[in-house]
Design an enzyme around this catalytic site. Structure first.
Site, PDB file in Angstrom:
ATOM      1  N   LYS A  99      42.215 -20.483 -73.417  1.00  0.00           N
ATOM      2  CA  LYS A  99      42.326 -19.040 -73.727  1.00  0.00           C
ATOM      3  C   LYS A  99      43.225 -18.787 -74.934  1.00  0.00           C
ATOM      4  O   LYS A  99      42.879 -18.031 -75.826  1.00  0.00           O
ATOM      5  CB  LYS A  99      42.978 -18.271 -72.563  1.00  0.00           C
ATOM      6  CG  LYS A  99      42.166 -18.094 -71.351  1.00  0.00           C
ATOM      7  CD  LYS A  99      42.846 -17.136 -70.374  1.00  0.00           C
ATOM      8  CE  LYS A  99      44.254 -17.509 -69.943  1.00  0.00           C
ATOM      9  NZ  LYS A  99      44.382 -18.718 -69.120  1.00  0.00           N
ATOM     10  N   ARG A 122      56.000 -27.462 -71.511  1.00  0.00           N
ATOM     11  CA  ARG A 122      56.337 -26.270 -70.739  1.00  0.00           C
ATOM     12  C   ARG A 122      56.734 -26.675 -69.317  1.00  0.00           C
ATOM     13  O   ARG A 122      56.114 -27.559 -68.741  1.00  0.00           O
ATOM     14  CB  ARG A 122      55.114 -25.328 -70.676  1.00  0.00           C
ATOM     15  CG  ARG A 122      54.985 -24.445 -71.887  1.00  0.00           C
ATOM     16  CD  ARG A 122      53.714 -23.642 -71.902  1.00  0.00           C
ATOM     17  NE  ARG A 122      53.300 -23.053 -70.637  1.00  0.00           N
ATOM     18  CZ  ARG A 122      52.269 -22.217 -70.517  1.00  0.00           C
ATOM     19  NH1 ARG A 122      51.563 -21.881 -71.585  1.00  0.00           N
ATOM     20  NH2 ARG A 122      51.933 -21.718 -69.353  1.00  0.00           N
ATOM     21  N   ARG A 178      45.307 -10.526 -64.679  1.00  0.00           N
ATOM     22  CA  ARG A 178      45.198 -11.742 -63.881  1.00  0.00           C
ATOM     23  C   ARG A 178      45.053 -11.444 -62.391  1.00  0.00           C
ATOM     24  O   ARG A 178      44.956 -12.377 -61.593  1.00  0.00           O
ATOM     25  CB  ARG A 178      46.478 -12.557 -64.076  1.00  0.00           C
ATOM     26  CG  ARG A 178      46.304 -13.816 -64.912  1.00  0.00           C
ATOM     27  CD  ARG A 178      47.673 -14.486 -64.912  1.00  0.00           C
ATOM     28  NE  ARG A 178      47.696 -15.831 -65.354  1.00  0.00           N
ATOM     29  CZ  ARG A 178      48.064 -16.207 -66.580  1.00  0.00           C
ATOM     30  NH1 ARG A 178      48.304 -15.335 -67.513  1.00  0.00           N
ATOM     31  NH2 ARG A 178      48.166 -17.488 -66.863  1.00  0.00           N
ATOM     32  N   ARG A 208      49.732 -31.463 -72.578  1.00  0.00           N
ATOM     33  CA  ARG A 208      49.993 -30.444 -73.597  1.00  0.00           C
ATOM     34  C   ARG A 208      51.460 -30.465 -74.045  1.00  0.00           C
ATOM     35  O   ARG A 208      52.368 -30.602 -73.224  1.00  0.00           O
ATOM     36  CB  ARG A 208      49.662 -29.068 -73.010  1.00  0.00           C
ATOM     37  CG  ARG A 208      50.024 -27.922 -73.949  1.00  0.00           C
ATOM     38  CD  ARG A 208      49.302 -26.666 -73.603  1.00  0.00           C
ATOM     39  NE  ARG A 208      49.811 -26.038 -72.379  1.00  0.00           N
ATOM     40  CZ  ARG A 208      49.384 -24.851 -71.950  1.00  0.00           C
ATOM     41  NH1 ARG A 208      48.444 -24.204 -72.614  1.00  0.00           N
ATOM     42  NH2 ARG A 208      49.866 -24.345 -70.828  1.00  0.00           N
ATOM     43  N   ARG A 211      49.351 -23.189 -60.061  1.00  0.00           N
ATOM     44  CA  ARG A 211      48.711 -22.228 -60.979  1.00  0.00           C
ATOM     45  C   ARG A 211      47.206 -22.167 -60.731  1.00  0.00           C
ATOM     46  O   ARG A 211      46.607 -21.089 -60.746  1.00  0.00           O
ATOM     47  CB  ARG A 211      49.005 -22.621 -62.432  1.00  0.00           C
ATOM     48  CG  ARG A 211      50.445 -22.342 -62.818  1.00  0.00           C
ATOM     49  CD  ARG A 211      50.870 -23.109 -64.043  1.00  0.00           C
ATOM     50  NE  ARG A 211      50.188 -22.698 -65.242  1.00  0.00           N
ATOM     51  CZ  ARG A 211      50.126 -23.424 -66.358  1.00  0.00           C
ATOM     52  NH1 ARG A 211      50.700 -24.622 -66.395  1.00  0.00           N
ATOM     53  NH2 ARG A 211      49.510 -22.969 -67.413  1.00  0.00           N
TER      54      ARG A 211
HETATM   55  P1  AMP Z   1      50.125 -18.406 -69.600  1.00  0.00           P
HETATM   56  O1  AMP Z   1      50.893 -18.688 -70.838  1.00  0.00           O
HETATM   57  O2  AMP Z   1      49.062 -17.361 -69.791  1.00  0.00           O
HETATM   58  O3  AMP Z   1      49.602 -19.671 -68.938  1.00  0.00           O
HETATM   59  O4  AMP Z   1      51.164 -17.756 -68.556  1.00  0.00           O
HETATM   60  C1  AMP Z   1      52.287 -18.479 -68.102  1.00  0.00           C
HETATM   61  C2  AMP Z   1      52.886 -17.851 -66.876  1.00  0.00           C
HETATM   62  O5  AMP Z   1      53.316 -16.506 -67.181  1.00  0.00           O
HETATM   63  C3  AMP Z   1      51.954 -17.680 -65.687  1.00  0.00           C
HETATM   64  O6  AMP Z   1      51.841 -18.860 -64.909  1.00  0.00           O
HETATM   65  C4  AMP Z   1      52.651 -16.546 -64.931  1.00  0.00           C
HETATM   66  O7  AMP Z   1      53.814 -17.021 -64.266  1.00  0.00           O
HETATM   67  C5  AMP Z   1      53.127 -15.639 -66.053  1.00  0.00           C
HETATM   68  N1  AMP Z   1      52.094 -14.637 -66.419  1.00  0.00           N
HETATM   69  C6  AMP Z   1      51.463 -14.510 -67.630  1.00  0.00           C
HETATM   70  N2  AMP Z   1      50.590 -13.488 -67.606  1.00  0.00           N
HETATM   71  C7  AMP Z   1      50.663 -12.954 -66.356  1.00  0.00           C
HETATM   72  C8  AMP Z   1      49.983 -11.884 -65.702  1.00  0.00           C
HETATM   73  N3  AMP Z   1      49.052 -11.150 -66.327  1.00  0.00           N
HETATM   74  N4  AMP Z   1      50.314 -11.620 -64.410  1.00  0.00           N
HETATM   75  C9  AMP Z   1      51.257 -12.335 -63.763  1.00  0.00           C
HETATM   76  N5  AMP Z   1      51.911 -13.379 -64.308  1.00  0.00           N
HETATM   77  C10 AMP Z   1      51.635 -13.689 -65.598  1.00  0.00           C
END
Ligand code: AMP
Length: 213
Positions: A13, A160, A88, A127, A171
């Protein structure tokens, strides 16, 4: 164009939304990046979000909704944007519908990047991301020129905290239970565009652009 990029963790994404944003000259709004920045800045939001994120869990809807409501009102969002990592959960999707309809707007397309969950684990465990500019590398699929150093800005690469196998499983689980139903929400609105997310990065970008025409 107002777009949502949707898919499992590791579906690409972030990578694809950055590429499409450049093509369309619209900003990428990544809730994950915004939260990581808040943690770096040591803000109240960052402090609240950190525990959830490090464990691989979703941050509560209310925190995310405040962040997005403020961001989509900025002047650079007038011509559109790509939402990456939001919505999400179903309550987030419904709240977004409400925010947009108040402005007489709607999401034009939801790009759904489909991938085999087993591939996701290998992608995410390997990653590495730049600690300064956020560029992504991979220990086997996209090695940096110098070990542990970003090709673009020279800053150190990091893993990360939520890219450890245990957190990845958490996740994936929350994706299946809370996020996957969001696809049906957009399917019912007739805006879902499915794209296979396996294969060469450029080819996937090309398939996405075709779906957006
Ligand atoms: P990402 O970088 O999109 O993989 O997001 C990393 C982490 O940020 C996720 O595992 C969640 O803990 C938090 N996060 C990001 N976007 C959301 C969202 N829309 N709703 C809830 N948690 C989020």
């Amino acid at each position: 164009m107002r777009l949502v990029f949707f898919g499992a963790p590791g579906s690409g994404k972030g990578t694809q939304s950055k590429r499409i944003c450049q093509e369309l000259s619209i900003p990428q709004l990544s809730t994950g990046d915004m939260l990581r920045q808040a943690i770096k800045d040591g803000s109240a939001l960052g402090k609240e979000a950190k525990g959830y994120m490090d464990g691989g869990n979703l941050v509560p809807d209310q925190l995310i909704l405040g962040l997005i409501a403020e961001r989509i009102d900025q002047p650079d969002c007038k011509q559109g944007y790509i939402l990456d990592g939001f919505p999400r959960t179903l309550p987030q999707a419904e709240a977004l519908d409400g925010m947009l309809s108040e402005k007489g707007q709607a999401i034009d397309k939801v790009v759904y990047l489909e991938i085999d969950p087993e591939l996701v684990v290998a992608r995410l465990v390997g990653r590495r991301v730049c600690s300064a500019c956020g560029e992504e590398f991979h220990v086997t699929n996209r090695k940096p020129k110098a070990d542990g150093i970003c090709d673009l800005c020279g800053a150190p690469l990091i893993q990360r905290p939520d890219d450890q196998e245990e957190q990845i499983r958490v996740r994936l689980n929350s994706y299946k239970q809370q996020t996957a139903p969001v696809a049906d929400h957009y399917q019912a609105q007739g805006v879902l565009a499915q794209v296979a997310a396996e294969g060469e990065i450029g080819e996937i970008t090309h398939s996405i652009l075709k779906k957006l025409q």
